[in-house]
Design an enzyme around this catalytic site. Structure first.
Site, PDB file in Angstrom:
ATOM      1  N   TYR A  33       0.863  -1.015   0.045  1.00  0.00           N
ATOM      2  CA  TYR A  33      -0.013   0.000   0.073  1.00  0.00           C
ATOM      3  C   TYR A  33       0.711   1.120   0.064  1.00  0.00           C
ATOM      4  CZ  TYR A  33       0.984   0.970   4.944  1.00  0.00           C
ATOM      5  OH  TYR A  33       1.580   1.023   6.225  1.00  0.00           O
ATOM      6  N   ARG A  52       8.276   4.117  -4.570  1.00  0.00           N
ATOM      7  CA  ARG A  52       8.364   3.016  -3.343  1.00  0.00           C
ATOM      8  C   ARG A  52       7.384   2.117  -3.618  1.00  0.00           C
ATOM      9  NH1 ARG A  52       7.578   4.973   2.842  1.00  0.00           N
ATOM     10  NH2 ARG A  52       5.365   5.171   2.183  1.00  0.00           N
ATOM     11  N   ARG A 100      -7.322 -20.500  -2.499  1.00  0.00           N
ATOM     12  CA  ARG A 100      -6.451 -20.410  -1.134  1.00  0.00           C
ATOM     13  C   ARG A 100      -5.388 -21.480  -1.296  1.00  0.00           C
ATOM     14  NH1 ARG A 100      -4.821 -21.105   3.732  1.00  0.00           N
ATOM     15  NH2 ARG A 100      -4.347 -19.252   5.082  1.00  0.00           N
ATOM     16  N   HIS A 102      -0.820 -21.629  -0.354  1.00  0.00           N
ATOM     17  CA  HIS A 102       0.361 -20.442  -0.105  1.00  0.00           C
ATOM     18  C   HIS A 102       1.186 -20.113  -1.502  1.00  0.00           C
ATOM     19  CE1 HIS A 102      -0.881 -21.532   3.908  1.00  0.00           C
ATOM     20  NE2 HIS A 102       0.016 -20.585   4.305  1.00  0.00           N
ATOM     21  N   LYS A 149       6.592  -2.048   1.904  1.00  0.00           N
ATOM     22  CA  LYS A 149       5.342  -1.371   2.565  1.00  0.00           C
ATOM     23  C   LYS A 149       4.292  -2.370   2.250  1.00  0.00           C
ATOM     24  CE  LYS A 149       3.202   3.251   3.326  1.00  0.00           C
ATOM     25  NZ  LYS A 149       3.708   3.199   4.587  1.00  0.00           N
ATOM     26  N   GLU A 182      11.770   2.123  14.443  1.00  0.00           N
ATOM     27  CA  GLU A 182      10.963   3.309  14.000  1.00  0.00           C
ATOM     28  C   GLU A 182       9.621   2.959  14.703  1.00  0.00           C
ATOM     29  OE1 GLU A 182       9.935   2.330   9.812  1.00  0.00           O
ATOM     30  OE2 GLU A 182      10.422   0.073  10.209  1.00  0.00           O
ATOM     31  N   LEU A 207      11.533   1.024   7.009  1.00  0.00           N
ATOM     32  CA  LEU A 207      10.890   1.489   6.024  1.00  0.00           C
ATOM     33  C   LEU A 207      11.448   2.671   5.537  1.00  0.00           C
ATOM     34  CD1 LEU A 207       8.210   1.038   4.011  1.00  0.00           C
ATOM     35  CD2 LEU A 207       7.200   2.821   5.413  1.00  0.00           C
TER      36      LEU A 207
END
Length: 287
Positions: A33, A52, A100, A102, A149, A182, A207
Site C-alpha cells: 500500500y 516506493r 486459497r 500458499h 510497505k 521506527e 521503511l
C-alpha cells in the site's frame, strides 16, 4: 456526501465496495500500500510514493497493475469524487484473487487495486503539533523485511493499540539491543545533546519513509548536522528534542517517551521549524 471507492476498474459507493473473499490480501496479507497526503486537492511527495510502490511490488513479485499515468488518473479521480481538499488518498495493490493456496496463483492472475480518499481536519493536527504528543516503546516483533510497505501490519496494530491504551499517540519499536527502529506507522528521530539530528539508517530493513527522505533534504538545506545511526531509548529520554515523520503526521513533535519528559516537555524550535518547512514544500510541490 457518501464516500466513493475505486475497486478493480470501477468507482462506486464506499459502503458497497468489495473484493473477493479469496483475495490474497485478505487471506495472506499478500499486498502493498501507499498513502499520499492531499493538499488543496493535490498529492504531496508524489514521485517518492510512486517509486516506493514500484519497489515494493517488485520485491514481492506482484505485477504492476497499470501504467503510472493510468494510476495517477485513478488517484486524482478518487480524490475529486470524494471532494477532498486536505486529507489523504490510500492505494492498496494485492496479488489478486485465487483459490486459497500458499504458492503464487497462476501467471496472469490480475492484481487487485483499491483506492480510497478522505478529508482530514488539519486544524486539529496543527493544534496537536503545537502541544506535542507522547510516545511509548514496544518490542519490535515484525518480520525482517520492514523495508517493503506490505499490508501485513498486525505487529504495528498491536503496538499502536498499546499506545492508545496508555494515552500516547505513537509507539516506537525497540530491537533486541535496546535500539529504536521506527514507529508503528512513522520514522523516529531525535536531536541529541550535541545538536545532531539522529535517525536510524535504512540499511537496517526499516521503511524508507518518503517524508523521511524529504526531511533529509531539508536538513541539508538548513545546514543541520545529520547523524544517521540508531539511538537507544535512553538516548531519546536525554535528547533535546524528538519527533516522528509520516505522510499523515508530517513532522510531529514527541514530548515524552514512556512517561519521561523529553527536553523541557514542549515541542522544540528545530522540530517546529522542520514541520513548517516540510509543509510549505509539500504544498508547493504537490501534483
Amino acid at each position: 456526501m457518501s464516500r466513493v471507492a475505486y475497486v478493480n476498474g470501477s468507482y462506486g459507493p464506499l459502503s458497497d465496495a468489495a473484493v473477493s473473499v479469496e483475495d490474497r490480501g485478505f487471506q495472506f496479507a499478500d499486498g502493498v500500500y501507499e498513502v499520499w497526503s492531499v493538499f488543496d486537492g493535490r498529492m504531496a511527495d508524489y514521485d517518492g510514493h510512486m517509486s516506493r510502490l514500484a519497489r515494493s511490488l517488485t520485491e514481492l513479485r506482484i505485477d504492476i497493475p497499470m501504467t503510472r499515468q493510468a494510476l495517477t488518473v485513478v488517484l486524482k479521480e478518487t480524490i475529486r469524487r470524494n471532494r477532498v481538499r486536505d486529507g489523504i488518498v490510500y492505494l492498496q495493490v494485492t496479488r489478486g484473487a485465487a483459490r486459497r493456496d500458499h504458492p503464487f496463483p497462476a501467471p496472469g492472475t490480475p492484481p487487485s487495486v483499491v483506492v480510497t480518499s478522505r478529508s482530514v481536519d488539519q486544524t486539529r493536527a496543527e493544534a496537536m503539533a503545537r502541544k506535542g504528543v507522547a510516545v511509548i516503546t514496544q518490542p519490535d516483533i515484525r518480520w525482517g523485511r520492514c523495508d517493503i510497505k506490505t499490508v501485513g501490519l498486525l505487529p504495528n496494530v498491536l503496538a499502536k493499540q498499546a499506545a492508545r491504551e496508555q494515552g500516547a499517540y505513537e509507539a516506537w519499536m525497540v530491537d533486541e539491543m535496546g535500539l529504536v527502529t521506527e514507529g508503528s506507522s512513522t520514522n523516529a528521530w531525535i536531536i541529541d545533546q550535541n545538536g545532531k539530528v539522529r535517525t536510524r539508517d535504512t540499511q537496517a530493513n526499516i521503511l524508507k519513509g518518503v517524508t523521511r527522505t524529504a526531511i533529509l533534504d531539508l536538513l541539508e538545506q538548513e545546514g543541520l548536522e545529520l547523524d544517521e545511526r540508531p539511538f537507544s531509548v535512553d538516548d531519546a529520554k536525554q535528547a533535546r528534542e524528538a519527533f516522528f515523520t509520516a505522510a499523515g503526521a508530517f513532522v510531529m513533535p514527541a514530548v515524552s517517551i514512556d512517561g519521561a519528559k523529553i527536553g523541557d516537555g514542549k515541542p522544540g524550535a528545530a522540530t517546529l521549524k522542520l514541520r513548517q518547512l516540510y509543509l510549505e514544500q509539500a504544498r508547493r510541490d504537490a501534483v
